[in-house]
Design an enzyme around this catalytic site. Structure first.
Site, PDB file in Angstrom:
ATOM      1  N   GLY A  57      -0.825  -0.743   8.987  1.00 34.29           N
ATOM      2  CA  GLY A  57      -0.286   0.722   8.743  1.00 34.29           C
ATOM      3  C   GLY A  57       0.738   0.768   9.548  1.00 34.29           C
ATOM      4  N   HIS A 106      23.538   0.752  11.781  1.00 29.40           N
ATOM      5  CA  HIS A 106      24.938   1.532  11.925  1.00 29.40           C
ATOM      6  C   HIS A 106      25.399   1.016  13.425  1.00 29.40           C
ATOM      7  CE1 HIS A 106      23.933   3.884   8.233  1.00 29.40           C
ATOM      8  NE2 HIS A 106      22.766   3.891   8.743  1.00 29.40           N
ATOM      9  N   ARG A 121      -2.114 -12.977  21.014  1.00 29.44           N
ATOM     10  CA  ARG A 121      -2.818 -14.018  21.041  1.00 29.44           C
ATOM     11  C   ARG A 121      -2.756 -14.915  19.744  1.00 29.44           C
ATOM     12  NH1 ARG A 121      -7.448 -14.282  17.748  1.00 29.44           N
ATOM     13  NH2 ARG A 121      -8.221 -12.429  16.850  1.00 29.44           N
ATOM     14  N   ALA A 158      -1.205  -2.370  13.764  1.00 26.58           N
ATOM     15  CA  ALA A 158      -0.790  -1.095  13.082  1.00 26.58           C
ATOM     16  C   ALA A 158       0.162  -0.168  14.128  1.00 26.58           C
ATOM     17  CB  ALA A 158      -2.070  -0.104  12.893  1.00 26.58           C
ATOM     18  N   ASN A 202       0.781  -1.195  -0.011  1.00 25.63           N
ATOM     19  CA  ASN A 202      -0.014   0.246   0.004  1.00 25.63           C
ATOM     20  C   ASN A 202       0.842   1.401   0.034  1.00 25.63           C
ATOM     21  OD1 ASN A 202      -2.391   1.446   0.080  1.00 25.63           O
ATOM     22  ND2 ASN A 202      -3.440  -0.187   1.378  1.00 25.63           N
TER      23      ASN A 202
END
Length: 222
Positions: free
Chosen positions: A138, A111, A179, A156, A81
């Protein structure tokens, strides 16, 4: 070892002219991909397949960003997306039917902690591996070296710093297993919202059709 070999072996390396040019090649493709007509899905996905190693159908919603492209291996029927970023200094492997929500970040690069090393512009890359049927919600961030098992959902906004097993829902910063995913989850599409009877029947037919197709394909190859 040269810097490309050091990078590919997960060692500290410097970005030399060879690696810089490889990144520039990816940037040229990304510049075109990210400025194409958003309705030209065939053109966008065709260009994405030139950038990454794709083993089937891919749907990508620009913009998309990466370092090299060729270090990303994507299975069949995956969705990227809007505004996904994959820093593919190490290899990133995604299985079939993976869903990457908006603003998902997958990082293989890092790094050194000590500033004396970090200020020398040294980088390392550690591979990330994601199984089949994984949904990254997202704004999920996956850190270097992480492995996520198949059929798992990452909530998300999560930051995944350690391996996550198969068949679980996991979320948080740092991401933790909440879960297991069970057969009862088939009956609901969001929290306590059940599937309606019409859609249940449609899904049953689709699963049956897919199973029959798979069995026929196996017979043909025997």
């Amino acid at each position: 070892m040269n810097d490309t070999e050091r990078r590919d072996n997960g060692l500290l390396y410097l970005t030399d002219e060879t690696l810089a040019e490889q990144m520039n090649q990816a940037r040229r493709i990304l510049q075109k991909l990210n400025t194409m007509d958003r309705t030209d899905t065939d053109g966008i996905n065709s260009l994405a397949k030139k950038l990454m190693v794709c083993h089937g159908d891919l749907l990508l919603n620009p913009p998309f960003y990466c370092d090299y492209g060729y270090n990303i291996e994507v299975g069949n029927n995956c969705l990227f997306n809007y505004n996904c970023t994959i820093i593919d200094v190490g290899k990133v492997k995604l299985g079939d039917y993976c869903l990457l929500g908006p603003n998902v970040n997958i990082y293989t690069a890092g790094h050194p902690i000590h500033p004396a090393l970090r200020n020398g512009n040294y980088t390392y890359g550690i591979d990330v591996e994601i199984g089949d049927n994984v949904w990254l919600g997202g704004n999920v961030t996956v850190c270097p070296g992480v492995k996520i098992g198949s059929n798992t959902v990452i909530g998300a906004g999560s930051v995944v710093t350690k391996d996550i097993p198969s068949w679980v829902v996991a979320a948080g910063n740092p991401c933790r297993v909440i879960r297991e995913i069970t057969e009862s989850d088939r009956d609901y599409y969001f929290k306590d919202r059940p599937l309606d009877a019409e859609l249940k029947e449609e899904i049953r037919r689709r699963i049956s059709k897919t199973s029959d197709h798979h069995q026929n394909s196996v017979k043909e190859t025997q």
